[in-house]
Design a protein around this motif. Structure first.
Motif, PDB file in Angstrom:
ATOM      1  N   THR A  66       0.815  -1.219   0.000  1.00 57.18           N
ATOM      2  CA  THR A  66       0.000   0.000   0.000  1.00 57.18           C
ATOM      3  C   THR A  66       0.844   1.262   0.000  1.00 57.18           C
ATOM      4  O   THR A  66       0.309   2.361  -0.118  1.00 57.18           O
ATOM      5  N   GLY A  67       2.156   1.085   0.161  1.00 56.45           N
ATOM      6  CA  GLY A  67       3.041   2.243   0.161  1.00 56.45           C
ATOM      7  C   GLY A  67       3.193   2.903   1.515  1.00 56.45           C
ATOM      8  O   GLY A  67       3.932   3.856   1.664  1.00 56.45           O
ATOM      9  N   ASN A  68       2.484   2.404   2.534  1.00 55.77           N
ATOM     10  CA  ASN A  68       2.600   2.981   3.881  1.00 55.77           C
ATOM     11  C   ASN A  68       3.647   2.202   4.666  1.00 55.77           C
ATOM     12  O   ASN A  68       3.352   1.354   5.472  1.00 55.77           O
ATOM     13  N   GLU A  69       4.886   2.511   4.422  1.00 53.41           N
ATOM     14  CA  GLU A  69       5.967   1.705   4.969  1.00 53.41           C
ATOM     15  C   GLU A  69       6.089   1.841   6.481  1.00 53.41           C
ATOM     16  O   GLU A  69       6.590   0.943   7.144  1.00 53.41           O
ATOM     17  N   SER A  70       5.637   2.949   7.032  1.00 48.41           N
ATOM     18  CA  SER A  70       5.807   3.150   8.464  1.00 48.41           C
ATOM     19  C   SER A  70       4.992   2.180   9.290  1.00 48.41           C
ATOM     20  O   SER A  70       5.272   1.949  10.447  1.00 48.41           O
ATOM     21  N   CYS A  71       3.945   1.617   8.693  1.00 42.96           N
ATOM     22  CA  CYS A  71       3.089   0.703   9.437  1.00 42.96           C
ATOM     23  C   CYS A  71       3.447  -0.748   9.210  1.00 42.96           C
ATOM     24  O   CYS A  71       2.869  -1.627   9.819  1.00 42.96           O
ATOM     25  N   GLY A  72       4.353  -1.020   8.338  1.00 43.40           N
ATOM     26  CA  GLY A  72       4.809  -2.391   8.127  1.00 43.40           C
ATOM     27  C   GLY A  72       3.720  -3.299   7.616  1.00 43.40           C
ATOM     28  O   GLY A  72       3.042  -3.018   6.647  1.00 43.40           O
ATOM     29  N   VAL A  73       3.462  -4.400   8.328  1.00 46.92           N
ATOM     30  CA  VAL A  73       2.522  -5.420   7.900  1.00 46.92           C
ATOM     31  C   VAL A  73       1.091  -4.915   8.079  1.00 46.92           C
ATOM     32  O   VAL A  73       0.724  -4.435   9.146  1.00 46.92           O
ATOM     33  N   GLU A  74       0.289  -5.030   7.046  1.00 45.90           N
ATOM     34  CA  GLU A  74      -1.093  -4.553   7.130  1.00 45.90           C
ATOM     35  C   GLU A  74      -1.994  -5.614   7.745  1.00 45.90           C
ATOM     36  O   GLU A  74      -1.737  -6.814   7.647  1.00 45.90           O
ATOM     37  N   ALA A  75      -3.086  -5.198   8.322  1.00 45.55           N
ATOM     38  CA  ALA A  75      -3.943  -6.090   9.089  1.00 45.55           C
ATOM     39  C   ALA A  75      -4.585  -7.167   8.244  1.00 45.55           C
ATOM     40  O   ALA A  75      -4.571  -8.334   8.592  1.00 45.55           O
ATOM     41  N   ASP A  76      -5.176  -6.804   7.123  1.00 39.60           N
ATOM     42  CA  ASP A  76      -5.956  -7.775   6.353  1.00 39.60           C
ATOM     43  C   ASP A  76      -5.363  -8.030   4.970  1.00 39.60           C
ATOM     44  O   ASP A  76      -6.065  -8.469   4.063  1.00 39.60           O
ATOM     45  N   THR A  77      -4.102  -7.726   4.795  1.00 39.71           N
ATOM     46  CA  THR A  77      -3.476  -7.900   3.490  1.00 39.71           C
ATOM     47  C   THR A  77      -2.561  -9.112   3.500  1.00 39.71           C
ATOM     48  O   THR A  77      -1.670  -9.206   4.340  1.00 39.71           O
ATOM     49  N   LYS A  78      -2.810 -10.036   2.585  1.00 39.94           N
ATOM     50  CA  LYS A  78      -1.924 -11.197   2.427  1.00 39.94           C
ATOM     51  C   LYS A  78      -1.052 -10.941   1.214  1.00 39.94           C
ATOM     52  O   LYS A  78      -1.525 -10.876   0.078  1.00 39.94           O
ATOM     53  N   HIS A  79       0.229 -10.732   1.459  1.00 42.99           N
ATOM     54  CA  HIS A  79       1.131 -10.376   0.381  1.00 42.99           C
ATOM     55  C   HIS A  79       1.662 -11.620  -0.320  1.00 42.99           C
ATOM     56  O   HIS A  79       1.898 -12.662   0.303  1.00 42.99           O
ATOM     57  N   ASN A  80       1.893 -11.492  -1.614  1.00 43.34           N
ATOM     58  CA  ASN A  80       2.594 -12.502  -2.399  1.00 43.34           C
ATOM     59  C   ASN A  80       4.008 -12.028  -2.664  1.00 43.34           C
ATOM     60  O   ASN A  80       4.290 -10.821  -2.619  1.00 43.34           O
ATOM     61  N   ALA A 109       3.926  -5.523  14.000  1.00 47.49           N
ATOM     62  CA  ALA A 109       4.414  -4.433  13.150  1.00 47.49           C
ATOM     63  C   ALA A 109       3.240  -3.774  12.433  1.00 47.49           C
ATOM     64  O   ALA A 109       3.397  -3.253  11.331  1.00 47.49           O
ATOM     65  N   ARG A 110       2.063  -3.829  13.046  1.00 53.41           N
ATOM     66  CA  ARG A 110       0.836  -3.265  12.467  1.00 53.41           C
ATOM     67  C   ARG A 110       0.406  -2.040  13.256  1.00 53.41           C
ATOM     68  O   ARG A 110       0.458  -2.029  14.487  1.00 53.41           O
ATOM     69  N   CYS A 111      -0.071  -1.020  12.538  1.00 52.12           N
ATOM     70  CA  CYS A 111      -0.507   0.215  13.205  1.00 52.12           C
ATOM     71  C   CYS A 111      -1.709  -0.005  14.110  1.00 52.12           C
ATOM     72  O   CYS A 111      -1.850   0.658  15.136  1.00 52.12           O
ATOM     73  N   ASP A 112      -2.601  -0.929  13.718  1.00 52.25           N
ATOM     74  CA  ASP A 112      -3.796  -1.151  14.524  1.00 52.25           C
ATOM     75  C   ASP A 112      -3.510  -1.967  15.773  1.00 52.25           C
ATOM     76  O   ASP A 112      -4.340  -2.050  16.670  1.00 52.25           O
ATOM     77  N   VAL A 113      -2.336  -2.576  15.850  1.00 50.77           N
ATOM     78  CA  VAL A 113      -1.953  -3.359  17.025  1.00 50.77           C
ATOM     79  C   VAL A 113      -1.063  -2.537  17.953  1.00 50.77           C
ATOM     80  O   VAL A 113      -1.266  -2.509  19.168  1.00 50.77           O
ATOM     81  N   VAL A 114      -0.072  -1.871  17.387  1.00 53.84           N
ATOM     82  CA  VAL A 114       0.868  -1.051  18.160  1.00 53.84           C
ATOM     83  C   VAL A 114       0.901   0.348  17.550  1.00 53.84           C
ATOM     84  O   VAL A 114       1.286   0.506  16.389  1.00 53.84           O
ATOM     85  N   SER A 115       0.531   1.333  18.319  1.00 49.45           N
ATOM     86  CA  SER A 115       0.497   2.701  17.795  1.00 49.45           C
ATOM     87  C   SER A 115       1.865   3.369  17.838  1.00 49.45           C
ATOM     88  O   SER A 115       2.153   4.270  17.050  1.00 49.45           O
ATOM     89  N   LEU A 116       2.716   2.934  18.751  1.00 52.78           N
ATOM     90  CA  LEU A 116       4.040   3.539  18.912  1.00 52.78           C
ATOM     91  C   LEU A 116       5.016   2.952  17.892  1.00 52.78           C
ATOM     92  O   LEU A 116       5.279   1.749  17.903  1.00 52.78           O
ATOM     93  N   ALA A 117       5.546   3.796  17.022  1.00 54.80           N
ATOM     94  CA  ALA A 117       6.407   3.328  15.932  1.00 54.80           C
ATOM     95  C   ALA A 117       7.664   2.635  16.452  1.00 54.80           C
ATOM     96  O   ALA A 117       8.111   1.636  15.886  1.00 54.80           O
TER      97      ALA A 117
END
Length: 496
Positions: free
Chosen positions: A179-193, A343-351
């Motif tokens: 998604t291009g949002n590198e600061s949040c790392g792994v996204e919650a519902d995205t399964k990457h290939n 490494a998800r924003c919705d799990v940990v808010s502190l970078a």
């Protein structure tokens, strides 16, 4: 090789030994356990975890008994050599010194016998660090010794492949984002290939292989030299590990308490048992390091109880880690490396916390990789060593380090499926080291002790599972697991 007498050198108390053993067992394998738990179902996972913990405890007591038997043989040989030296000194006495020598022998006769009596009682005291390789040389024939080293080498290759894949995989997951949002790392519902984009035209798999190349170039050269883990580096990595584990458990409990429970694990899913078995075996691995760990303990009077307490604490910790994980996160969202779920924003808010947990395996594994690589290289040298012979410089400094480094890097280049790597390493080489080798060591050490010291001799560190049934049961379990895992792999591949 034996490490020499450690009774008064570098000793530590039993509680410190308990902490060291806890740190030794709880390592990288624990980070892959939550996903294996979720895949196999919570009830099956719990039952298998407890049973495999019990089996590991049994074989740990086997290794400690074999260590005591090996020490007894070394102590007995020293006593015999001392007696022979005394007899030689006595026989070379001149005629003019016969009276003086006779008086000396009469004066010293009672103390020497007293020392021998006390020595016979303490023959089984674990004062010399006798590594598993030396125990194999003492109790196995040539074929058995070669098979022992083969098993150790395969296990270390698996270890290095896991480490070589885990570091670049963690870096890829943290730094790449579709998604291009590198600061949040792994996204919650995205399964990457692997073919998803990472940076511009670079795919995720390209980033993974770039990180693998950098990792190899930075740490690979240590394989060509001698390196050892310092005390302060060990303290630092242990501290980071426990901070990371504590943060993950607390965050998972907080999320569950706040009503963000996502996981609904099944009761049982037998298709996941294969990987769960290998992961659990790998996560209880300590037998190969017991001599270095147990020998310096100052008081070994209640050693078996100490080990049992350690296993109870480790089971409780694994249970807490895995159950908080599988109820906090959905099973299909759990990562091979559990730290990456945070490494998800919705799990940990502190970078800072996100990056610390996401990159935690990078720091700890990078310090262990050179140590294991050098250990594997030295095992290769020992396997092919011949008495009185030396290796040419090219073989010693180029060939052995190269065959140590290349295979695990190639495996990591082909796959970053950490759960499978840990599962296969644990199910095959891990089964050999944790079950087969300790069972054969304790069986042959008992036979050799009876032949050398007499059938009435009692090993003060003998296993509570001293009946021959337990040796047979461990071997039967090991071979059953080997065939089960192999059949499961073949059937799975056939279905695919």
């Amino acid at each position: 090789m034996a490490g020499g007498n450690t009774k008064n050198r570098g000793a530590y108390s039993p509680p410190v030994g308990l902490v060291y053993m806890f740190n030794l067992i709880v390592g990288t394998g624990a980070l892959t356990m939550p996903k294996a738990f979720a895949t196999a179902g919570w009830l099956v996972s719990l039952v298998l975890l407890v049973f495999l913990g019990f089996m590991s405890f049994v074989t740990t007591t086997f290794v400690i008994e074999a260590m005591a038997a090996a020490n007894a043989q070394l102590h007995w040989k020293r006593m015999e050599n001392h007696q022979e030296e005394e007899e030689e000194d006595s026989s070379t006495a001149s005629d003019s010194d016969v009276l003086v020598q006779d008086n000396y022998e009469r004066a010293e006769k009672r103390p020497i016998l007293s020392v021998q009596r006390r020595g016979s009682l303490n023959l089984f005291e674990i004062t010399d660090r006798v590594e598993m390789g030396q125990m194999a040389s003492m109790f196995f024939n040539k074929v058995g010794v070669n098979l022992f080293y083969f098993c150790i080498i395969i296990y270390l290759y698996g270890d290095l492949a896991i480490y070589a894949a885990a570091v670049p995989f963690s870096l890829m997951q943290v730094t790449c984002s579709a998604t291009g949002n590198e600061s949040c790392g792994v996204e919650a519902d995205t399964k990457h290939n692997d073919t998803d984009p990472c940076w511009g035209p670079l795919r995720r798999v390209d980033a993974y292989r770039i990180y693998l190349a950098v990792f190899t170039l930075l740490l690979g050269p240590f394989t060509f030299f001698d390196v050892q883990k310092t005390k302060y580096l060990q303290i630092l990595t242990s501290l980071m590990r426990w901070v990371a584990f504590a943060i993950m458990i607390v965050l998972a409990l907080v999320r569950i308490g706040n009503g963000h429970r996502e996981g609904h694990p099944p009761l049982a899913d037998f298709s996941g048992i294969r990987n769960l078995f290998g992961v659990c075996v790998y996560s209880f691995m300590c037998q190969h390091s017991l001599p270095s760990l147990v020998t310096p303990v100052s008081s070994k009077r209640h050693l078996t109880r100490l080990v049992f307490l350690d296993y109870v604490l480790i089971l409780a910790f694994y249970g807490l880690l895995c159950f908080t994980a599988i109820f906090c996160f959905r099973g299909d969202s759990l990562m091979d490396m559990y730290t990456l779920n945070f490494a998800r924003c919705d799990v940990v808010s502190l970078a800072a916390v996100r990056f610390f947990l996401g990159l935690f395996p990078v720091f700890t594994i990078s310090t262990n990789f050179p140590i294991i690589a050098v250990t594997l290289r030295n095992n290769w040298k020992t396997l092919f060593h011949r008495d009185g012979g030396t290796y040419p410089w090219v073989v010693d400094r180029v060939v052995f380090p190269t065959i140590t480094l290349l295979p695990p890097v190639l495996v990591a280049f082909c796959t970053h499926d950490l759960e499978s790597l840990v599962g296969i390493t644990g199910a095959y080489a891990g089964t050999g080291i944790q079950y087969v080798i300790p069972a054969f060591l304790v069986y042959h050490s008992r036979k050799d002790t009876q032949l050398a010291l007499g059938y009435g001799t009692i090993n003060k560190h003998r296993s509570p599972f001293r009946h021959a049934f337990w040796v047979g049961f461990v071997l039967l379990w090991a071979f059953s697991c080997f065939f089960f895992v192999t059949a499961n792999i073949v059937l799975s591949e056939t279905k695919v």
